[in-house]
Motif scaffolding. Structure first.
Motif: not given
Length: 407
Positions: A2, A4, A30, A32, A34, A74, A76, A78-79, A94, A96, A99
């Motif tokens: 991905k 960003s 993006t 991120i 956890e 964006d 995310h 739990e990553t 990551t 997930n 990037w």
């Protein structure tokens, strides 16, 4: 893979603030994190800043999250991030997916420093931050009655939060003192640090009494003649003259042994006392959570005034690594309000790195740096007494790092 314009690691106050600022300037962002919720350490915070004025971290986190979503950030959750590396762009790997991004911001926050003494691994013994999250985020009582080991600004704020949740705090005690540890403080030094929070004391007597502790001699005498039952703050006994020597229990913590302690940290172990309790909180303070900056190859310096080892950075939140930025407690332990402003500064610097300088953007960055300084000056709670000196040290190191060697 991905893409960003910028990846932000950490959805706490600094990360969300930076994301909002970037998005407002047209940057594709993006974020991120956890954890299962955005907000970072904001989620556990609930304290009275001054009479009838409360700081509610959950509300602050919700407001930042909603603002970020409004600007199409964006996010995310739990990553987990397990690797970052730089080639022509930043690669963030990551749990997930991966990037790529021209810019990367580390807003990873802080972690708690552990305290160790006999019995500290028993069930029912936890860090003060864990107790805060269980109580304020998950709405789970950590016990009916317990003690806190460690005296610092974090202790005082969370002790009050636990009390408001209906948990009895039987006392706050001094931890074992180790003269070989640089971060370990004597009772006299701790009392000097805590004097800075006197304006938050719940009674006029305590606020007035703190003014008498301006000299080392007065602090030494205060501890020497400290009341046996301690001073009561919000009904919680605060013991500057008692140190815990052991946590007891078979299957779980059921009590502590403590002894008297002198102003220089020496315990009188010949005379020990026992207190029955059903949980124990350990409070060793916070340190910058900076492992990802190390993976990125950023240089580090140990600056005790900032809470430990911090990655080299300047006031615009840039690091010496191209297009790598930092913000929040990774740069030094301060309040969430300062982290939010640092996030704003980092967001503006990322925008500048992507789109170039302009008169308007440069002024916004200058104004944001000044806002950082003013927020720091007005902060009601400082986790470290010499935070300003620490900030000056890191800026001096930055200038030295970027000064060409003589030929």
């Amino acid at each position: 893979m991905k893409y960003s314009d910028t990846v932000i690691i950490g959805a706490g106050p600094a990360g969300l603030s930076a994301a909002i600022t970037c998005a407002k300037h047209g940057v594709k962002v993006t974020v991120i994190d956890e954890f299962i919720k955005p907000g970072g350490r904001l989620l556990g915070q609930l304290h009275e800043e001054k009479k009838d004025v409360w700081w509610n971290g959950i509300k602050e986190a919700d407001a930042l999250y909603e603002e970020a979503l409004k600007h199409n950030v964006d996010i995310h959750l739990e990553t987990s991030v397990y690797n970052i590396e730089k080639s022509d762009q930043w690669l963030t790997e990551t749990s997930n997916g991966d990037w790529r991004s021209p810019c990367l911001l580390l807003a990873t926050g802080a972690a708690e420093s552990p305290l160790s003494l006999p019995g500290w691994t028993l069930p029912g013994v936890m860090s003060i931050g864990a107790a805060q999250v269980m109580t304020n985020v998950h709405r789970v009582k950590v016990g009916k009655k317990g003690v806190i080991i460690g005296i610092n600004p974090l202790t005082m704020a969370i002790a009050r939060e636990l009390q408001l949740a209906g948990i009895e705090i039987q006392g706050i005690y001094f931890p074992p003192y180790d003269q070989n540890l640089k971060h370990s403080e004597t009772p006299e030094q701790t009392l000097a640090d805590m004097k800075r929070m006197a304006h938050l004391a719940p009674s006029p007597l305590l606020r007035f009494g703190s003014k008498l502790l301006s000299t080392k001699w007065m602090r030494e005498k205060a501890i020497q003649y400290y009341p046996k039952k301690g001073f009561s703050i919000w009904g919680i006994p605060l013991h500057f003259n008692k140190g815990v020597t052991e946590i007891t229990g078979e299957q779980k913590a059921d009590g502590i042994f403590y002894s008297s302690i002198d102003p220089y940290g020496k315990l009188n172990t010949e005379e020990q006392f026992f207190l029955e309790t059903d949980f124990v909180c350990m409070s060793g303070g916070l340190y910058p959570l900076a492992e990802l900056a190390a993976i990125a190859g950023c240089p580090f310096y140990l600056i005790p005034e900032l809470g430990g080892h911090v990655p080299l950075h300047n006031e615009t939140m840039k690091t010496p690594i191209e297009k790598l930025f930092v913000a929040g407690n990774i740069t030094g332990i301060e309040s969430a309000k300062i982290a939010i402003v640092q996030g704003e500064t980092a967001g503006l610097s990322i925008t500048q790195a992507l789109y170039g300088s302009s008169k308007g953007l440069d002024k916004q960055i200058t104004d944001s740096i000044e806002k950082q300084r003013n927020t720091r000056k007005e902060a009601l709670i400082q986790f470290h007494p010499a935070i300003q000196q620490g900030r000056e040290k890191i800026q001096k190191l930055w200038r030295h790092y970027h000064t060409p060697l003589p030929t």
